[in-house]
Design a protein around this motif. Structure first.
Motif, PDB file in Angstrom:
ATOM      1  N   ARG A   1      -5.715   8.118  -8.106  1.00  0.00           N
ATOM      2  CA  ARG A   1      -5.886   6.672  -8.472  1.00  0.00           C
ATOM      3  C   ARG A   1      -6.131   5.704  -7.387  1.00  0.00           C
ATOM      4  O   ARG A   1      -6.391   4.572  -7.126  1.00  0.00           O
TER       5      ARG A   1
ATOM      6  N   ASP B   1      -7.992   4.456  -3.823  1.00  0.00           N
ATOM      7  CA  ASP B   1      -9.337   4.107  -3.439  1.00  0.00           C
ATOM      8  C   ASP B   1      -9.753   5.094  -2.221  1.00  0.00           C
ATOM      9  O   ASP B   1     -10.801   5.609  -2.246  1.00  0.00           O
TER      10      ASP B   1
ATOM     11  N   LYS C   1       0.930  -1.266  -0.234  1.00  0.00           N
ATOM     12  CA  LYS C   1       0.121  -0.090   0.217  1.00  0.00           C
ATOM     13  C   LYS C   1       0.814   1.227  -0.125  1.00  0.00           C
ATOM     14  O   LYS C   1       2.082   1.301   0.721  1.00  0.00           O
TER      15      LYS C   1
ATOM     16  N   SER D   1      -8.862   7.979  -1.882  1.00  0.00           N
ATOM     17  CA  SER D   1      -9.267   9.410  -2.040  1.00  0.00           C
ATOM     18  C   SER D   1     -10.977   9.751  -2.306  1.00  0.00           C
ATOM     19  O   SER D   1     -11.355  10.817  -2.419  1.00  0.00           O
ATOM     20  N   ARG D   2     -11.626   8.456  -2.518  1.00  0.00           N
ATOM     21  CA  ARG D   2     -13.098   8.672  -2.723  1.00  0.00           C
ATOM     22  C   ARG D   2     -13.872   8.439  -1.169  1.00  0.00           C
ATOM     23  O   ARG D   2     -15.056   8.537  -1.465  1.00  0.00           O
ATOM     24  N   ASP D   3     -13.086   8.356  -0.205  1.00  0.00           N
ATOM     25  CA  ASP D   3     -14.025   8.518   1.175  1.00  0.00           C
ATOM     26  C   ASP D   3     -14.496   9.519   1.223  1.00  0.00           C
ATOM     27  O   ASP D   3     -13.913  10.655   0.930  1.00  0.00           O
TER      28      ASP D   3
END
Length: 243
Positions: free
Chosen positions: A70, A72, A33, A74-76
């Motif tokens: 890119r 994931d 990660k 970042s969309r929280d």
């Protein structure tokens, strides 16, 4: 004291030149990660009485960043985005501006380096617990235990510095929203470069509090730090499994 809320700003607009990598250091992988993901997951997962503490986290990235979207994470829905500035304190101030219509003047803001992915939730709890009723705030750190030398530009030692009362400053650094925003604005207006939020608070005339955390809350700056952070994260995972 009235009920307050907690917010966070994560400056992540740097490029990490000392890493000699082909991408900003916050996007280098540790255990599969990116560093940024480790950092944000720890902040997002921090809770008190089983309730997430942070209302929103503002991530501050470079305007030309091609990697952030890119991720994931970042969309929280609890993550907001801001465009970074030329120096850290410019970026933090821009992050605070995103919160102007959300945060109350007396709310708390935790500013945390994106390149400190090993922050322990126990240290976050200690910071919040010790400072929640403080009028100003403070920061995590560890007392200096090494012998400290002062040297000139040629590396010649001038003296040995008394380490009594000296601390290694870390993050998060936690301050009242309006106080921190005003302090950073003052430093900017006075052309006073400050290297962390506590420095801005000090320059404004207030005195932050040091809260002792763990030494594994390292900032990844050079290539060797990447391996050390990897080891710490692995050790911390094992401790969680045993608890």
């Amino acid at each position: 004291m009235e009920s307050v809320r907690y917010w966070a700003v994560v400056p992540a607009a740097g490029v990490g030149r000392r890493m000699n990598a082909d991408m900003p250091k916050q996007y280098l992988d540790i255990h599969g990660k990116p560093i940024m993901v480790h950092t944000l997951e720890r902040l997002l997962g921090f809770s008190i009485d089983k309730k997430p503490l942070l209302e929103k986290i503002v991530v501050v990235v470079d305007r030309d960043d091609e990697y952030y979207h890119r991720l994931d994470v970042s969309r929280d829905p609890r993550i907001l985005l801001a465009e970074g500035g030329s120096e850290r304190y410019h970026s933090v101030l821009k992050g605070l501006e995103v919160l102007v219509d959300l945060a109350a003047p007396n709310d708390w803001v935790l500013v945390h380096d994106v390149a400190r992915p090993c922050i322990r939730r126990s240290d976050l709890g200690l910071l919040v617990g010790q400072l929640k009723d403080h009028p100003i705030g403070g920061l995590l750190g560890v007392p200096v235990t090494d012998t400290i030398k002062a040297a000139n530009a040629d590396g010649v030692v001038n003296k040995t510095v008394d380490r009594q009362g000296l601390w290694h400053a870390m993050t998060p650094q936690m301050f009242r929203f309006s106080m921190l925003r005003d302090a950073l604005k003052k430093a900017l207006d006075d052309n006073m470069p400050v290297t962390d939020e506590a420095s801005a608070i000090e320059y404004s005339g207030s005195q932050p509090v040091m809260v002792e955390g763990h030494g594994d809350n390292i900032k990844i700056t050079r290539g060797t730090d990447l391996a050390l952070a990897s080891l710490y994260i692995e050790q911390q995972s094992k401790l969680l499994e045993m608890s």
